[in-house]
Design a protein around this motif. Sequence first.
Motif, PDB file in Angstrom:
ATOM      1  N   ALA A 240       0.829  -1.203   0.000  1.00  0.00           N
ATOM      2  CA  ALA A 240       0.000   0.000   0.000  1.00  0.00           C
ATOM      3  C   ALA A 240       0.866   1.256   0.000  1.00  0.00           C
ATOM      4  O   ALA A 240       0.664   2.188  -0.790  1.00  0.00           O
ATOM      5  N   VAL A 241       1.866   1.289   0.883  1.00  0.00           N
ATOM      6  CA  VAL A 241       2.745   2.455   0.968  1.00  0.00           C
ATOM      7  C   VAL A 241       3.629   2.545  -0.278  1.00  0.00           C
ATOM      8  O   VAL A 241       3.920   3.641  -0.770  1.00  0.00           O
ATOM      9  N   ALA A 242       4.057   1.411  -0.816  1.00  0.00           N
ATOM     10  CA  ALA A 242       4.862   1.423  -2.044  1.00  0.00           C
ATOM     11  C   ALA A 242       4.079   2.072  -3.185  1.00  0.00           C
ATOM     12  O   ALA A 242       4.624   2.890  -3.940  1.00  0.00           O
TER      13      ALA A 242
ATOM     14  N   GLN B  43       8.492   2.772  10.298  1.00  0.00           N
ATOM     15  CA  GLN B  43       8.275   3.976   9.494  1.00  0.00           C
ATOM     16  C   GLN B  43       7.181   3.746   8.452  1.00  0.00           C
ATOM     17  O   GLN B  43       6.362   4.636   8.195  1.00  0.00           O
ATOM     18  N   THR B  44       7.165   2.558   7.864  1.00  0.00           N
ATOM     19  CA  THR B  44       6.142   2.247   6.872  1.00  0.00           C
ATOM     20  C   THR B  44       4.759   2.240   7.511  1.00  0.00           C
ATOM     21  O   THR B  44       3.800   2.792   6.959  1.00  0.00           O
TER      22      THR B  44
ATOM     23  N   ALA C  45      -0.513   4.896   8.492  1.00  0.00           N
ATOM     24  CA  ALA C  45      -1.498   5.490   9.402  1.00  0.00           C
ATOM     25  C   ALA C  45      -1.737   6.953   9.068  1.00  0.00           C
ATOM     26  O   ALA C  45      -2.881   7.427   9.059  1.00  0.00           O
ATOM     27  N   ASP C  46      -0.666   7.691   8.777  1.00  0.00           N
ATOM     28  CA  ASP C  46      -0.800   9.106   8.414  1.00  0.00           C
ATOM     29  C   ASP C  46      -1.621   9.287   7.144  1.00  0.00           C
ATOM     30  O   ASP C  46      -2.325  10.295   6.984  1.00  0.00           O
ATOM     31  N   ARG C  47      -1.517   8.325   6.231  1.00  0.00           N
ATOM     32  CA  ARG C  47      -2.269   8.405   4.981  1.00  0.00           C
ATOM     33  C   ARG C  47      -3.709   7.903   5.139  1.00  0.00           C
ATOM     34  O   ARG C  47      -4.502   7.961   4.192  1.00  0.00           O
TER      35      ARG C  47
ATOM     36  N   ALA D  34      -2.852  -0.163   8.097  1.00  0.00           N
ATOM     37  CA  ALA D  34      -1.648   0.298   8.805  1.00  0.00           C
ATOM     38  C   ALA D  34      -1.218  -0.667   9.915  1.00  0.00           C
ATOM     39  O   ALA D  34      -0.024  -0.840  10.171  1.00  0.00           O
ATOM     40  N   LYS D  35      -2.177  -1.303  10.569  1.00  0.00           N
ATOM     41  CA  LYS D  35      -1.853  -2.211  11.673  1.00  0.00           C
ATOM     42  C   LYS D  35      -2.089  -3.673  11.298  1.00  0.00           C
ATOM     43  O   LYS D  35      -2.063  -4.546  12.169  1.00  0.00           O
TER      44      LYS D  35
END
Length: 363
Positions: free
Chosen positions: A14-16, A180-181, A186-188, A193-194
């Motif tokens: 997701a973060v990638a 960090q990922t 979570a910020d996005r 996230a968890k």
Amino acid sequence: MRVVAAMSGGVDSAVAAARMLDAGHDVVGVHLALSTSAATLRESARGCCTLEDAGDARRVADRLGIPFYVWDMAARFRADVVEDFVQEYAAGRTPNPCLRCNERIKFAALLDKALALGFDGVATGHYAQVVEEVGADGTVRRELHRAVDPAKDQSYVLGVLDADQLARSFFPLGDSTKPQTREEAADRGFAVAKKPDSHDICFIADGDTRGWLAGRLGEQPGEIVDETGSVVGSHQGAYAYTVGQRRGLGLGRPAADGQPRYVVDVDVPRNQVVIGPADLLGIDAIRGDHARWCGEPPAGEVEVGAQLRAHGEELPARAWVDGDDVQVRLQERTRGVAPGQSVVLYDGTRVVGSATIAETWRT
């Protein structure tokens, strides 16, 4: 660039995908349907191909505002990864299905389809780095390197990529740690996230590899013998054992010297499992086949670091190409190395290439 972001439904992919979008690329999210019966897998299964995972990936794509598709690669996955896994165990070897999946599915079938549709490459959530080196003639060479976070480094399972595949691959998480990922997710506002990480073998949802193999290969009763050839027990299938194994041997009596015994060989032609003391596990020479190079293969004998397991220690060694094989000589003996595993070679943090372990011995 037009890039396919492989979205497993987990936090890393997701973060990638989000980072590729932030970098200005034209991103399309793709979830790979690798199971013909994803609905039968339990929620939060160890793998990454459940209906729950596909839904999680779609929700992330919606939040990013990017197109999202599910590509059915179940038949290819079954033939190239699952059946290969069964055949390797039946032959007395211990395969790593994650390397096969990366080689034959994510960076072959997926990448080939993406290129055929006009995309420039594929991005995944693996923790590794691609470093670009400019040669004296101005040509750019892409190198695969370890991630900055040793605890999450996944360069080992990417050691099967060749130079052409590496030229079309992106790993946006290589400069980050897992905390960090998760914080970025979570910020996005990503619901994943968890979400727990996937573990073990994705197509064996309950983690019972022995039972799963027995259901496909059936019972094949045979003998367990010690290093002298004396029968000390029995088994229901030699495929259920691997070199270095200590637990689950089912022996009726301890060794005469009281020391632990380990599987030191799986003799498929005789359908025997050979056990012995720990000293018999020590090896320092490896012959590998099915070599894959992330760039040019080594010229002559070179000093390398050799990693034998996904989260194993890197061992100092020397290696050279021998026809279609790769020869590796470790500076120190190590234990529990089984045919079928992969040896990945490093030059510092750079991945040189990999090979499947075909034979081990002591020099």
